[in-house]
Enzyme design. Structure first.
Site, PDB file in Angstrom:
ATOM      1  N   ASP A   7       1.036  -1.149  -0.063  1.00 55.38           N
ATOM      2  CA  ASP A   7      -0.319  -0.007  -0.216  1.00 55.38           C
ATOM      3  C   ASP A   7       1.079   1.312   0.115  1.00 55.38           C
ATOM      4  O   ASP A   7       2.523   1.172   0.253  1.00 55.38           O
ATOM      5  CB  ASP A   7      -0.837  -0.204   1.118  1.00 55.38           C
ATOM      6  CG  ASP A   7      -2.052   0.855   1.360  1.00 55.38           C
ATOM      7  OD1 ASP A   7      -2.356   1.687   0.741  1.00 55.38           O
ATOM      8  OD2 ASP A   7      -1.600   1.676   2.771  1.00 55.38           O
ATOM      9  N   ASP A   9      -0.384   5.450   0.723  1.00 53.21           N
ATOM     10  CA  ASP A   9      -0.381   5.849   2.291  1.00 53.21           C
ATOM     11  C   ASP A   9      -0.408   5.325   2.761  1.00 53.21           C
ATOM     12  O   ASP A   9      -1.717   4.801   3.576  1.00 53.21           O
ATOM     13  CB  ASP A   9      -1.500   6.570   1.578  1.00 53.21           C
ATOM     14  CG  ASP A   9      -2.162   7.627   0.486  1.00 53.21           C
ATOM     15  OD1 ASP A   9      -1.901   8.754   0.506  1.00 53.21           O
ATOM     16  OD2 ASP A   9      -1.661   7.127  -0.553  1.00 53.21           O
ATOM     17  N   ASP A 170      -2.033  -1.050   6.135  1.00 56.43           N
ATOM     18  CA  ASP A 170      -2.090  -0.151   7.576  1.00 56.43           C
ATOM     19  C   ASP A 170      -3.192  -0.229   7.892  1.00 56.43           C
ATOM     20  O   ASP A 170      -3.757   0.318   8.772  1.00 56.43           O
ATOM     21  CB  ASP A 170      -1.449   1.266   7.462  1.00 56.43           C
ATOM     22  CG  ASP A 170      -2.105   1.891   6.537  1.00 56.43           C
ATOM     23  OD1 ASP A 170      -1.965   3.251   7.110  1.00 56.43           O
ATOM     24  OD2 ASP A 170      -2.367   1.874   4.893  1.00 56.43           O
TER      25      ASP A 170
END
Length: 221
Positions: A7, A9, A170
């Site tokens: 991922d 961001d 996250d």
């Protein structure tokens, strides 16, 4: 080929400052000033532009919430694209881990819910786009995470085998994307949503990118 997909961001980079600045540019246009706070609202920023607009509009008590989100989302994207790398920084050890994984024989790529063009621009400006064999964004396909298809496509474009892949992320979106694809997930505990990730029960948690190469070796060989 074994593949590690990241991922963007909140995982590879803390992009929250530039995202919040773009949202606040929209609130300035509404005459409300800087509604969002870079520290307090970082977690919302990493959930995307619509989430930031929804939070800010709720704070100022705007009656037409969804209408204003639809109106200002393109404005937010334009503002973000014009100042995409003012505050953004890569997390410590991120690129060292990527380099180590490449040396260890893994393909590496990116699967993000940021629009593909913005993700390409950001990674190029940060000087690290060439380290990744693929980049799939929110609008690359007709679906986005947590659908499994963008992750599978990121693996495919990196030259990998979707059956021997892993997603580093996250959020619950990343956890659910990995589950949908039938692959392990590794969630980082150093981002704005760190207090929530353990409850998601990923296959592994890491507190620093130094831990990633060994974790990947344990999970997918």
């Amino acid at each position: 080929m074994r593949t590690v997909i990241f991922d963007l961001d909140g995982t590879l980079a803390d992009t929250s400052g530039d995202l919040i600045a773009a949202a606040n540019a929209c609130f300035d246009m509404m005459g409300a000033g800087a509604v969002l706070d870079p520290a307090r609202d970082a977690g919302t920023a990493l959930r995307g532009g619509r989430a930031m607009l929804r939070l800010g509009l709720g704070r100022i008590g705007h009656a037409d919430l969804e209408g204003q989100i639809d109106r200002f989302y393109p404005v937010l994207l334009e503002a973000y694209g014009a100042a995409i790398d003012v505050h953004t920084v890569l997390y410590p050890g991120a690129m060292e881990a990527v380099a180590q994984l490449s040396r260890d024989g893994y393909a590496v790529g990116i699967c993000t819910n940021k629009p593909e063009g913005l993700a390409e621009t950001l990674m190029t400006r940060l000087g690290v786009r060439g380290a990744f064999a693929s980049l799939v964004g929110a609008d690359t396909l007709s679906v986005r995470k947590p659908d499994a298809a963008p992750l599978v496509e990121a693996v495919r474009r990196a030259g990998g085998d979707p059956r021997r892949a892993l997603l580093v992320g996250d959020t619950v979106t990343d956890r659910e994307t990995a589950r949908a694809a039938g692959v392990p997930s590794v969630l980082v505990t150093f981002g704005p949503g760190a207090e929530d990730v353990a409850a998601l029960k990923p296959e592994a948690l890491i507190g620093h990118f130094d831990e990633l190469p060994g974790t990947v070796q344990r999970l997918i060989g």
